[in-house]
Design a protein around this motif. Structure first.
Motif, PDB file in Angstrom:
ATOM      1  N   MET B 189       0.808  -1.209   0.000  1.00 18.12           N
ATOM      2  CA  MET B 189       0.000   0.000   0.000  1.00 18.12           C
ATOM      3  C   MET B 189       0.841   1.258   0.000  1.00 18.12           C
ATOM      4  O   MET B 189       0.634   2.171  -0.801  1.00 18.12           O
ATOM      5  N   SER B 192       2.561   1.848  -3.337  1.00 17.98           N
ATOM      6  CA  SER B 192       1.667   2.280  -4.406  1.00 17.98           C
ATOM      7  C   SER B 192       1.250   3.726  -4.187  1.00 17.98           C
ATOM      8  O   SER B 192       1.194   4.521  -5.122  1.00 17.98           O
ATOM      9  N   GLY B 270       2.565  -3.609  -4.930  1.00 14.39           N
ATOM     10  CA  GLY B 270       2.395  -2.163  -4.804  1.00 14.39           C
ATOM     11  C   GLY B 270       2.607  -1.484  -6.147  1.00 14.39           C
ATOM     12  O   GLY B 270       1.852  -0.595  -6.541  1.00 14.39           O
ATOM     13  N   SER B 287      -5.718  -1.137  -2.483  1.00 15.56           N
ATOM     14  CA  SER B 287      -4.846  -1.843  -1.543  1.00 15.56           C
ATOM     15  C   SER B 287      -5.655  -2.451  -0.417  1.00 15.56           C
ATOM     16  O   SER B 287      -5.451  -3.593  -0.032  1.00 15.56           O
TER      17      SER B 287
END
Lengths: 372, 368, 248
Positions: B189, B192, B270, B287
């Motif tokens: 997460m 990303s 990610g 996510s």
């Protein structure tokens, strides 16, 4: 009041134009309610057992037959090597090992007592517990059986016997989904109420549109109401969608009155909204808001009795649940849906959660400053 | 190469300067471990029960006394009528009620037969099951004590031993799961979001125009989170060993290597997420919904996978966390080595390769 | 022009810890005046403007904006002013009409007035056909002009413009300033900050802030004469060079 009306118009327009939010509101309940309860089945079934029979007598065979016939267990291996059985556990092929020593039948007949030995993979505590309990009861049954064939019937009554009958109320089919689904409904409402609302406000902070509001004659309380009301309504909408899904897919129809549920949800939403508001006051970016809300909500959910019992928690944790609004709602949801509890029954829960709401919202309102 | 290092340094600054985020990323695993370790347990104890004693004689008193003394039950409420029973349950005050009929002791003495009724609140089926079993065994003990002196033929005695986790600590189950959760969160997460934020702010283009190879930029973005993940693993392991008494029975080297492998997988995920997200909000939502939730559901640490309907079980094989959880449990708690987990490790490595290929390709397409 | 100043500032100061961003500035702005507020980055002009808009609490000093006291009557001030900043003004995810309706409504205009003024605005800017498009799909220049128009919708006594023409082409800038002149002619005081020196020439009076203080305040032509330069650019450079605070 007019100002509020215009604010709400704007907020609703923006919310419904945001594709992410719309998707969330409909997809999230769907996924959580449809998949999670199916996944979250704690019922213990199909415990794999590996039997080490070093006796191979008629008694031992009788016992093994009883075990394999039981619906609780799945006999995965029948061996004479204890090491082999332990390897089964190591390879996760078996959860339980039952060892019947070579002198089992002989000792039973000659000395009137026999020894059995069971080893359980205790990494999963629930499985180990229940596995042990079930196996014990099968062994007891076996014990009764051989006693009956060995001993004359009249002798039986010399022993006083207490017959224990057990009834399961409120969830007679022992359906785990009945337990989980109300809890999941609570999570849904909580996420919409605190997570989404916090994100929404912080997004404005990040983009800078909050300054634009601060410059206008919009009062603090109007701004806050303008943020709270849409998500309050959304929370109730999500609750409704959730309950419809619960009814359609799990056949869950609340025993208690819908009115009670909605009243509590309405008050509860105020307190989680207050939480979201508070978080947004203290964070600067969406990422921070998301992480912090996530963190706080996760703690609340974990400690809220969603799937582990609050009773078994240590003292300090049990006390903490008194301050955890999620815990209250989870309990109320279960009580009303499964037991038919009334508004009167949940009055203390209602008052406490209302209190949280007042506290959190006041704090948030006080700390929000139009100019700094 | 030097430019690359500058980039990594910049990414570190971003991370380190955001105190609040850093606090959460560090604090969350620690808090989770503490909560799981000290507060959550699957054991059933301290359950509030009520007694409806229509007999009120020595026998019932004895049984009640035994129940009270047990650690499983708490707060014995005395109820006086059947009507009270339902409302006491509805007010959430008790989890089980024990009902004694009239003339309990007399029946027992004269007819050698008496009845007790247990009424359990089956809202939580497992608790209900466990409570009735506990109560029954206590009552059976009492029954046994009555017939002391009369030898009971053919007694089968069962000795029980708990493997790997003699004290039945829930933490043995949870710790590997928390590790998986944290690595997913930080690795996938945060990476990303970090990449997408650059896109959103428009600074991505500035970077792309610079002389640095775009792939290097992405790698530079991942490195702080890779390091943070390893730090988190270290803190989780330290806490587990010293605060929760969870052992590391297998090879520490193997354990760390597997964690590293999983972290890389999370980072690749990610990257993949960032290439399909237009805004930070979307990256976060994907996510959470697409990664985090499945990780919690299907890794097996909270909910037993074998209980799930077959389609879900199949689906769970796609979740990297499931394999990771299995590996950590085996290496850490059972103490096995590579020879037991080689297949799972291979699967995880395979997933990593696939994910990297797909996400790099997607990313390159995006850039053009 | 009537005698009461639109904005009256006296020793207004803003301190952040040890740092004095705005140091006892004192000036008046007359009604209907186009007042240019200049200064290098870091000189304190944004902070000063934020105080006057009620976005920032002064550390000391007093000010009267639109006849109301800055410290004690901020909410009254807000009803009488308009604000537009380069960073943001209209909601990107709402249409022109929706934005106009929102701002009109919160400033207390009646529904009928809102409809009327929205129509006037659309006609004037020739944006009738775009009335129901989302603001985010409009080019920057139109957004700026719209923001300005919306800021004026409730007939504020003063309108604060924070670098309103940043990033916009010269033609649009010219059109923008035409709108500013029109507003000033109607009696609205325009308080504008800008980096464009040619825009400084368009103002009635200009003030230049350096290191938190107002170092110059007069009409552009008077300032040019005072500093012996041909235009405002030179004036600005001369003053800014002496600054000890800057962006670096």
């Amino acid at each position: 009041m007019r100002t509020l009306r215009f604010l709400l118009e704007k907020e609703f327009r923006q919310i419904f134009r945001d594709p992410a939010i719309l998707r969330l509101i409909f997809i999230m309940p769907a996924i959580q309610l449809l998949v999670l309860p199916l996944a979250a089945d704690y019922e213990v079934k199909n415990i794999s057992i590996s039997v080490v029979d070093q006796d191979r007598s008629s008694y031992s065979r009788q016992l093994v037959e009883k075990i394999s016939a039981s619906s609780y267990f799945e006999l995965v291996n029948y061996t004479s090597s204890y090491t082999q059985a332990l390897e089964d556990v190591e390879d996760d092929k078996a959860d339980v090992v039952l060892q019947i020593p070579s002198s089992f039948e002989r000792e039973l007949v000659r000395e009137g007592k026999g020894e059995l030995f069971m080893a359980l993979n205790a990494i999963n505590g629930v499985k180990a517990n229940l596995g042990g309990v079930y196996l014990r009861s099968i062994i007891n049954d076996f014990n009764q059986d051989i006693r009956l064939t060995w001993v004359q019937p009249p002798r039986q009554n010399l022993q006083p016997q207490i017959q224990v009958t057990s009834l399961n109320w409120f969830n007679p089919l022992l359906n785990y989904q009945y337990f989980m689904v109300p809890g999941i409904l609570v999570i849904l409402v909580t996420l919409v109420g605190s997570f989404l609302s916090a994100l929404n406000i912080v997004k404005e902070k990040e983009i800078g549109t909050i300054e634009q509001i601060n410059v206008t004659p919009i009062r603090k309380y109007q701004f806050i109401l303008g943020k709270l009301i849409p998500f309050w309504i959304l929370g109730l909408v999500v609750l409704t969608i959730g309950m419809i899904l619960a009814r359609l897919f799990y056949g869950i129809i609340p025993e208690g009155s819908l009115f009670t549920i909605y009243i509590f949800a309405a008050v509860y939403l105020l307190s989680v909204l207050g939480l979201g508001l508070l978080i947004s006051t203290y964070t600067e970016t969406q990422q921070q808001a998301m992480l912090i809300s996530f963190f706080i909500i996760m703690i609340f959910i974990l400690l809220g009795g969603l799937y582990t019992s609050i009773d078994s928690m240590p003292e300090w944790a049990r006390i903490s649940t008194k301050f955890n609004p999620v815990a209250y709602f989870i309990e109320v949801m279960r009580m009303v849906v499964l037991k038919g509890s009334t508004l009167y029954d949940i009055r203390f829960h209602l008052l406490t959660v209302a209190g949280f709401g007042i506290f959190l919202n006041s704090w948030a309102v006080l700390s929000y400053k139009k100019r700094n | 190469m030097k430019q690359f290092l500058y980039f990594i340094r910049k990414e570190f600054y971003h991370l380190l300067r955001d105190r609040r985020t850093l606090f959460i990323l560090f604090g969350m695993p620690i808090t989770q471990i503490l909560i799981f370790g000290f507060a959550l347990t699957n054991e059933v104890k301290n359950s509030a029960i009520a007694i409806l004693d229509n007999s009120k004689d020595e026998a019932t008193a004895a049984i009640i006394h035994q129940l009270e003394a047990s650690q499983y039950f708490d707060l014995l409420l005395n109820i006086n009528s059947n009507a009270e029973l339902e409302s006491t349950f509805q007010q959430g005050k008790i989890r089980m009620a024990v009902v004694f009929p009239e003339q309990f002791q007399r029946s027992l003495l004269h007819n050698n037969l008496a009845q007790v009724q247990l009424i359990a609140d089956a809202t939580d089926p497992n608790v209900a099951n466990t409570l009735t079993t506990y109560a029954t065994s206590i009552i059976m003990d009492y029954q046994q004590s009555l017939s002391n002196g009369i030898p009971i033929p053919l007694m089968v005695n069962t000795e029980m031993r708990m493997l790997y986790n003699p004290q039945m600590k829930g933490s043995y189950n949870f710790v590997p799961g928390v590790m998986a959760m944290v690595l997913m969160l930080v690795g996938a997460m945060m990476t990303s979001i970090s990449i997408v934020r650059e896109k959103e702010l428009g600074t991505m283009e500035v970077i792309l125009v610079s002389p640095i190879v775009p792939m290097r930029i992405i790698i530079a973005k991942m490195i702080p989170y890779l390091i943070l993940s390893m730090v988190n693993i270290a803190s989780i392991l330290l806490l587990s060993v010293y605060a929760l008494d969870v052992p590391i029975r297998g090879s520490l080297v193997l354990l760390v290597a597997e964690c590293f492998l999983f972290t890389l997988t999370a980072l690749a995920l990610g990257l993949l997420i960032s290439s399909v997200s237009g805004s930070q909000q979307v990256a976060m939502l994907i996510s959470l919904m697409g990664l985090f939730l499945p990780t919690i559901m299907f890794s097996g640490f909270m909910f037993p996978v074998e209980n799930m309907p077959i389609p879900l079980q199949v689906l769970s094989n796609l979740v990297p966390a499931k394999w990771f959880y299995y590996i950590v449990k085996d290496v850490m708690i059972k103490g096995t080595g590579l020879k037991t987990v080689w297949m799972e490790t291979l699967i995880l490595a395979g997933m990593l390769v696939v994910l990297l290929t797909v996400s790099i390709r997607k990313f390159k397409v995006r850039l053009e | 022009m009537s005698s009461q100043p639109s904005i009256s500032v006296s020793k207004l100061t803003k301190r952040f810890g040890d740092f004095t961003a705005v140091d006892e500035i004192t000036f008046d702005v007359h009604q209907g005046e186009i007042f240019g507020f200049l200064g290098a980055n870091g000189a304190g002009k944004t902070t000063a403007m934020r105080m006057l808009c009620g976005l920032s609490l002064p550390t000391s000093g007093t000010a009267t904006v639109a006849g109301f006291d800055l410290s004690s009557e901020p909410e009254q001030i807000k009803k009488s002013i308009g604000y537009m900043s380069q960073k943001f003004s209209l909601y990107e995810d709402l249409t022109i009409r929706e934005n106009s309706r929102f701002y009109g409504g919160i400033y207390g205009l009646k529904d009928q007035q809102i409809l009327q003024r929205t129509q006037e605005m659309l006609d004037h800017l020739k944006l009738e056909s775009q009335a129901d498009t989302l603001v985010k799909s409009l080019p920057l220049g139109w957004k700026q002009k719209l923001s300005f128009a919306v800021a004026l919708m409730h007939d504020p006594k003063i309108v604060f413009l924070d670098e309103p023409t940043g990033g916009v082409d010269p033609v649009t800038r010219r059109e923008f300033w035409t709108m500013i002149y029109a507003a000033a002619d109607r009696g609205t005081t325009v308080f504008v900050t800008t980096h464009y020196m040619d825009e400084a020439e368009y103002c009635d009076r200009v003030s230049i802030m350096v290191d938190g203080k107002v170092q110059a305040l007069d009409t552009p032509s008077a300032l040019s004469k005072q500093f012996g330069t041909k235009g405002m650019t030179e004036v600005f450079i001369q003053l800014a060079r002496k600054a000890t605070r800057s962006d670096n």
